[in-house]
Design a protein around this motif. Structure first.
Motif, PDB file in Angstrom:
ATOM      1  N   ARG A 174      70.925-118.226  45.240  1.00 26.73           N
ATOM      2  CA  ARG A 174      69.520-118.598  45.071  1.00 26.73           C
ATOM      3  C   ARG A 174      69.296-119.472  43.830  1.00 26.73           C
ATOM      4  O   ARG A 174      68.194-119.996  43.652  1.00 26.73           O
ATOM      5  CB  ARG A 174      68.651-117.339  44.976  1.00 26.73           C
ATOM      6  CG  ARG A 174      68.765-116.438  46.204  1.00 26.73           C
ATOM      7  CD  ARG A 174      68.004-115.138  46.011  1.00 26.73           C
ATOM      8  NE  ARG A 174      68.161-114.257  47.179  1.00 26.73           N
ATOM      9  CZ  ARG A 174      67.665-113.021  47.258  1.00 26.73           C
ATOM     10  NH1 ARG A 174      66.980-112.521  46.244  1.00 26.73           N
ATOM     11  NH2 ARG A 174      67.862-112.293  48.339  1.00 26.73           N
TER      12      ARG A 174
ATOM     13  N   TYR B 251      72.518-112.509  44.576  1.00 29.94           N
ATOM     14  CA  TYR B 251      71.472-113.448  44.159  1.00 29.94           C
ATOM     15  C   TYR B 251      72.022-114.831  43.815  1.00 29.94           C
ATOM     16  O   TYR B 251      71.256-115.764  43.621  1.00 29.94           O
ATOM     17  CB  TYR B 251      70.730-112.898  42.927  1.00 29.94           C
ATOM     18  CG  TYR B 251      70.460-111.418  42.991  1.00 29.94           C
ATOM     19  CD1 TYR B 251      69.539-110.893  43.887  1.00 29.94           C
ATOM     20  CD2 TYR B 251      71.145-110.537  42.153  1.00 29.94           C
ATOM     21  CE1 TYR B 251      69.306-109.529  43.957  1.00 29.94           C
ATOM     22  CE2 TYR B 251      70.910-109.174  42.220  1.00 29.94           C
ATOM     23  CZ  TYR B 251      70.007-108.675  43.119  1.00 29.94           C
ATOM     24  OH  TYR B 251      69.787-107.338  43.190  1.00 29.94           O
TER      25      TYR B 251
ATOM     26  N   ASP C  39      69.105-106.162  48.804  1.00 31.47           N
ATOM     27  CA  ASP C  39      69.491-107.552  49.010  1.00 31.47           C
ATOM     28  C   ASP C  39      70.973-107.725  49.322  1.00 31.47           C
ATOM     29  O   ASP C  39      71.396-108.816  49.735  1.00 31.47           O
ATOM     30  CB  ASP C  39      69.143-108.392  47.775  1.00 31.47           C
ATOM     31  CG  ASP C  39      67.649-108.674  47.672  1.00 31.47           C
ATOM     32  OD1 ASP C  39      66.973-108.613  48.716  1.00 31.47           O
ATOM     33  OD2 ASP C  39      67.170-108.943  46.565  1.00 31.47           O
TER      34      ASP C  39
ATOM     35  N   MET D 184      63.579-107.792  42.290  1.00 30.34           N
ATOM     36  CA  MET D 184      63.170-108.893  43.167  1.00 30.34           C
ATOM     37  C   MET D 184      63.562-110.190  42.465  1.00 30.34           C
ATOM     38  O   MET D 184      62.829-110.716  41.625  1.00 30.34           O
ATOM     39  CB  MET D 184      61.666-108.840  43.428  1.00 30.34           C
ATOM     40  CG  MET D 184      61.195-107.536  44.062  1.00 30.34           C
ATOM     41  SD  MET D 184      61.780-107.347  45.766  1.00 30.34           S
ATOM     42  CE  MET D 184      60.805-108.614  46.577  1.00 30.34           C
ATOM     43  N   ILE D 185      64.753-110.693  42.818  1.00 26.85           N
ATOM     44  CA  ILE D 185      65.308-111.844  42.114  1.00 26.85           C
ATOM     45  C   ILE D 185      65.455-113.024  43.074  1.00 26.85           C
ATOM     46  O   ILE D 185      66.222-112.948  44.052  1.00 26.85           O
ATOM     47  CB  ILE D 185      66.669-111.488  41.483  1.00 26.85           C
ATOM     48  CG1 ILE D 185      66.483-110.378  40.431  1.00 26.85           C
ATOM     49  CG2 ILE D 185      67.319-112.721  40.868  1.00 26.85           C
ATOM     50  CD1 ILE D 185      67.762-109.889  39.816  1.00 26.85           C
ATOM     51  N   TRP D 186      64.723-114.096  42.799  1.00 31.51           N
ATOM     52  CA  TRP D 186      64.791-115.309  43.596  1.00 31.51           C
ATOM     53  C   TRP D 186      65.161-116.527  42.777  1.00 31.51           C
ATOM     54  O   TRP D 186      65.592-117.546  43.311  1.00 31.51           O
ATOM     55  CB  TRP D 186      63.455-115.541  44.307  1.00 31.51           C
ATOM     56  CG  TRP D 186      63.190-114.477  45.325  1.00 31.51           C
ATOM     57  CD1 TRP D 186      62.433-113.354  45.161  1.00 31.51           C
ATOM     58  CD2 TRP D 186      63.727-114.412  46.646  1.00 31.51           C
ATOM     59  NE1 TRP D 186      62.463-112.586  46.298  1.00 31.51           N
ATOM     60  CE2 TRP D 186      63.244-113.213  47.247  1.00 31.51           C
ATOM     61  CE3 TRP D 186      64.564-115.246  47.397  1.00 31.51           C
ATOM     62  CZ2 TRP D 186      63.568-112.835  48.533  1.00 31.51           C
ATOM     63  CZ3 TRP D 186      64.890-114.882  48.703  1.00 31.51           C
ATOM     64  CH2 TRP D 186      64.392-113.683  49.258  1.00 31.51           C
ATOM     65  N   LYS D 187      64.973-116.442  41.484  1.00 28.12           N
ATOM     66  CA  LYS D 187      65.367-117.526  40.584  1.00 28.12           C
ATOM     67  C   LYS D 187      65.864-116.906  39.280  1.00 28.12           C
ATOM     68  O   LYS D 187      65.686-115.712  39.030  1.00 28.12           O
ATOM     69  CB  LYS D 187      64.197-118.470  40.328  1.00 28.12           C
ATOM     70  CG  LYS D 187      62.936-117.805  39.809  1.00 28.12           C
ATOM     71  CD  LYS D 187      61.794-118.802  39.731  1.00 28.12           C
ATOM     72  CE  LYS D 187      60.524-118.172  39.159  1.00 28.12           C
ATOM     73  NZ  LYS D 187      59.996-117.111  40.023  1.00 28.12           N
TER      74      LYS D 187
ATOM     75  N   ASP E  10      63.816-114.675  37.031  1.00 29.45           N
ATOM     76  CA  ASP E  10      63.550-113.316  37.512  1.00 29.45           C
ATOM     77  C   ASP E  10      64.540-112.315  36.932  1.00 29.45           C
ATOM     78  O   ASP E  10      64.228-111.123  36.820  1.00 29.45           O
ATOM     79  CB  ASP E  10      63.630-113.269  39.040  1.00 29.45           C
ATOM     80  CG  ASP E  10      62.499-114.041  39.715  1.00 29.45           C
ATOM     81  OD1 ASP E  10      61.444-114.214  39.075  1.00 29.45           O
ATOM     82  OD2 ASP E  10      62.691-114.480  40.871  1.00 29.45           O
TER      83      ASP E  10
ATOM     84  N   GLU F 296      63.260-108.842  35.747  1.00 30.79           N
ATOM     85  CA  GLU F 296      63.573-107.684  36.578  1.00 30.79           C
ATOM     86  C   GLU F 296      64.714-106.837  36.021  1.00 30.79           C
ATOM     87  O   GLU F 296      64.808-105.645  36.320  1.00 30.79           O
ATOM     88  CB  GLU F 296      63.944-108.149  37.991  1.00 30.79           C
ATOM     89  CG  GLU F 296      62.838-108.890  38.721  1.00 30.79           C
ATOM     90  CD  GLU F 296      61.737-107.953  39.183  1.00 30.79           C
ATOM     91  OE1 GLU F 296      62.050-106.827  39.587  1.00 30.79           O
ATOM     92  OE2 GLU F 296      60.547-108.350  39.131  1.00 30.79           O
TER      93      GLU F 296
END
Length: 296
Positions: free
Chosen positions: A187, A184, A66, A143-146, A149, A153
């Protein structure tokens, strides 16, 4: 004295001799038992001292999908610090570019090797994120979107400290070089930069690369500023707390106050790094040979 009386007298003498002999044997056996019993605590203590170890888990994560580009310093930092801690008598497990499974396995290896009385060190270089007032080491496959996570994670630093405590580690040393701008942060609607203060258990010493809530950018040097100064201080014969505090001062000086590491200590004894005898304390024996695990 007639023959009958002489016979009876001899019998009585014989019986008396047997009784005295048995009593002497019993006294001797009791004395031997007392000696062994009094020696037992010393033997146990010696065995426990001989089993005491110095362990270091060193993790350097640089290649995050990322991120716009790889982090080059964490890999170099992990390698340089692994060599330094080996010279100080630590049994080192070094892991590079670790996934969550790799990090979990490394922590399990560390857990299995900690014995009561051990001195244990954790180093993490890479991206760190705080969530819910707790700091997390981020694996390369996260896999960090919020924000939630992060907790799923990441690997909690406090959880690793708890493992050290539960296994009976005598002293816990932590070095975190993870206060970077991570990929991140955009996000999250609600987000706090940098790492959170670490809740240190008793007899722990924690060095973080920046003040809680602050982030810094990497330089173009081979090693990060924190690890560069830490390696310099490790060459001097000062206490572990002195090494961390002098590293903090040196980083603040060379960065003109732009980066001020944090040091948290709950030490109840004086630990010292001594290159001359390759031991963290004079009471601890040399550690086992270093192991290394480099991951693709």
């Amino acid at each position: 004295m007639n023959v009958g009386q002489l016979y009876i007298t001899r019998q009585l003498v014989g019986v008396t001799y047997c009784i005295i002999s048995m009593a002497l044997l019993a006294i001797g056996a009791r004395a031997t038992l007392d000696i062994h019993t009094s020696d037992a605590p010393r033997v146990v203590f010696a065995e426990e001292s001989a089993g005491a170890t110095q362990l270091a888990l060193i993790i350097g994560n640089g290649h995050y999908p990322d991120a716009a580009e790889p982090l080059h310093q964490p890999i170099n930092d992990a390698s340089g610090l692994a060599d330094a801690m080996s010279r100080h008598g630590f049994d080192v497990d070094m892991v590079e570019d670790a996934t969550k499974a790799d990090m979990a396995n490394a922590i399990e290896r560390l857990k299995s090797r900690i014995k009561p009385g051990s001195v244990v060190m954790l180093f993490f270089g890479g991206y760190g994120v705080q969530s819910g007032r707790e700091s997390y080491m981020i694996p390369i496959d996260a896999m960090i979107w919020k924000e939630s996570d992060v907790r799923h994670e990441g690997i909690s630093i406090e959880a690793v400290l708890d493992v050290m405590k539960e296994r009976g580690a005598r002293a816990k040393l932590v070095v975190l070089d993870a206060s970077r701008r991570n990929p991140y942060e955009r996000r999250f609607r609600s987000y706090s930069h940098g790492l959170a203060p670490i809740n240190a258990p008793i007899n722990a010493l924690i060095l973080s690369s920046n003040t809680p809530g602050k982030v810094g950018d990497d330089s173009t040097n081979e090693h990060s500023v924190l690890v560069t100064e830490l390696l310099n201080e490790l060459d001097r014969e000062v206490s572990a707390e002195g090494v961390f505090n002098k590293t903090r001062t040196a980083v603040s000086r060379v960065s003109n106050g732009e980066q001020i590491p944090s040091v948290s200590s709950s030490l109840v004894e004086d630990l010292g790094f001594s290159p001359s005898d390759s031991s963290i304390t004079s009471s601890l024996p040399p550690a086992a040979s270093r192991t290394s695990a480099s991951l693709p």
